[in-house]
Design an enzyme around this catalytic site. Structure first.
Site, short mmCIF file in Angstrom:
data_model
loop_
_atom_site.label_atom_id
_atom_site.label_comp_id
_atom_site.label_asym_id
_atom_site.label_seq_id
_atom_site.Cartn_x
_atom_site.Cartn_y
_atom_site.Cartn_z
N ASP A 76 90.56 41.43 3.95
CA ASP A 76 91.58 40.70 3.20
C ASP A 76 91.37 39.21 3.47
OD1 ASP A 76 93.91 39.42 2.42
OD2 ASP A 76 95.22 41.04 3.10
N VAL A 77 91.04 38.46 2.44
CA VAL A 77 90.70 37.04 2.66
C VAL A 77 91.89 36.19 3.08
CG1 VAL A 77 88.69 37.08 1.11
CG2 VAL A 77 90.91 36.33 0.21
N LYS A 135 93.81 27.01 -8.44
CA LYS A 135 92.48 26.76 -9.00
C LYS A 135 92.16 25.26 -9.02
CE LYS A 135 91.41 31.09 -9.88
NZ LYS A 135 90.32 31.77 -9.16
N ASN A 157 85.03 34.93 -4.82
CA ASN A 157 85.45 35.47 -6.12
C ASN A 157 86.86 36.06 -6.09
OD1 ASN A 157 85.05 37.00 -8.84
ND2 ASN A 157 85.54 38.57 -7.32
N TYR A 169 99.26 29.64 -10.08
CA TYR A 169 97.84 30.02 -10.23
C TYR A 169 97.00 28.78 -10.53
CZ TYR A 169 93.77 32.30 -12.50
OH TYR A 169 92.51 32.71 -12.87
C1 BGC Z 1 92.97 34.01 -16.27
C2 BGC Z 1 93.14 34.91 -17.47
C3 BGC Z 1 93.17 34.11 -18.76
C4 BGC Z 1 91.97 33.20 -18.83
C5 BGC Z 1 91.97 32.31 -20.07
C6 BGC Z 1 91.80 33.11 -16.47
O1 BGC Z 1 91.74 32.24 -15.40
O2 BGC Z 1 92.79 34.80 -15.12
O3 BGC Z 1 94.34 35.64 -17.34
O4 BGC Z 1 93.17 34.95 -19.89
O5 BGC Z 1 91.94 32.37 -17.68
O6 BGC Z 1 93.19 31.68 -20.26
#
Ligand code: BGC
Length: 256
Positions: A64-65, A161, A91, A157
């Site tokens: 588990d990272v 990123k 990843n 999210y």
């Molecule tokens: C997400 C996806 C999304 C895609 C394009 C990805 O980073 O995990 O859920 O469809 O980007 O928007």
């Protein structure tokens, strides 16, 4: 083609989705692969069998990272089983949908821990061993178009990123003198389990397809080919870049 012969790769989250495609590709191009999973044991075994059936070698390891001991164990196992760890593919990732005003602190923390803190400390453990052994290396982060592009309903999210993007920029400078390159791949919409909800919702899927100039979703093979290139000798002067693999999604704009 065996352009990764003699190399050892760690691929996190390689029991499913993009990670599985990457591990299979690196393994069939000659790398020995440490196949990591957290939940998808059957998928990880499938990855190993695929690599073996292509004449390669793979070892499956549950880790588990988000756990520091597990991170260290991934790097130590690559070295003890295969004598090195030359390629790291960060990843493993997850996304949790929520409007900004409803985001729960535990969901925010979980996405940060898997998508950003894990890659950070796994890269650290990976680099320490290479530095001590005076060996070069390759790091490839599977980021997202959303390291740059807004994604309403997925702010946490996107923050993770975006963080991965800055981590890559910084490490380009810090790791270059050690002979270690680092690049990000920014996939768009790829057919994998992370997109399950979307794939099952035809109106939403059609709306997304209308925004992709190449008119289709991506496949895990579309991503795996770029990872194999970045891990190979051909890419020895490539560091500090993000590679979009999105069928043109990022550049799309319609006035209508
Ligand atoms: C997400 C996806 C999304 C895609 C394009 C990805 O980073 O995990 O859920 O469809 O980007 O928007």
């Amino acid at each position: 083609m065996h352009r990764l012969q003699g190399k050892v790769a760690i691929v996190t989250g390689s029991g499913s989705g993009i990670g599985q495609g990457i591990a299979k590709r690196l393994g069939s191009e000659g790398a020995k692969v440490l196949i990591n999973y957290r939940g998808s044991e059957a998928g990880a075994d499938d990855t190993r069998r695929f690599i073996e059936s292509h004449g390669g070698e793979g070892v499956v390891l549950k880790a588990d990272v988000t756990k520091m001991d597990d991170i260290q164990n991934l790097v130590d196992t690559a070295w003890s089983r295969f004598g090195s760890a030359d390629i790291l593919v960060n990843n493993a990732g997850l996304e949790i949908r929520s409007d900004f005003w409803d985001t729960k602190v535990e969901d925010y923390d979980r996405q940060m821990a898997v998508n950003l803190r894990g890659p950070y400390f796994l890269a650290q453990a990976f680099v320490r061993r290479l530095r001590d052994a005076k060996k070069p290396g390759r790091i490839v982060n599977i980021s997202s178009v959303h390291e740059d592009m807004a994604f309403p309903g997925f702010t946490a999210y996107c923050c993770s990123k975006g963080g991965l993007r800055m981590m890559m920029h910084n490490l380009t400078v810090e790791l270059g003198p050690l002979g270690i390159t680092i690049n990000n791949i920014a996939p768009g919409a790829i057919v994998t389990p992370i997109n399950k909800t979307l794939l099952e919702d035809k109106p939403k899927l059609d709306a997304l397809l209308a925004k992709i100039p190449l008119g289709r979703l991506g496949t895990t093979d579309d991503v795996a080919g770029m990872v194999a290139y970045l891990a190979s000798d051909e890419a020895s002067y490539v560091t500090g870049a993000t590679f979009l693999i999105d069928g043109g999604l990022m550049r799309d704009y319609h006035e209508q």
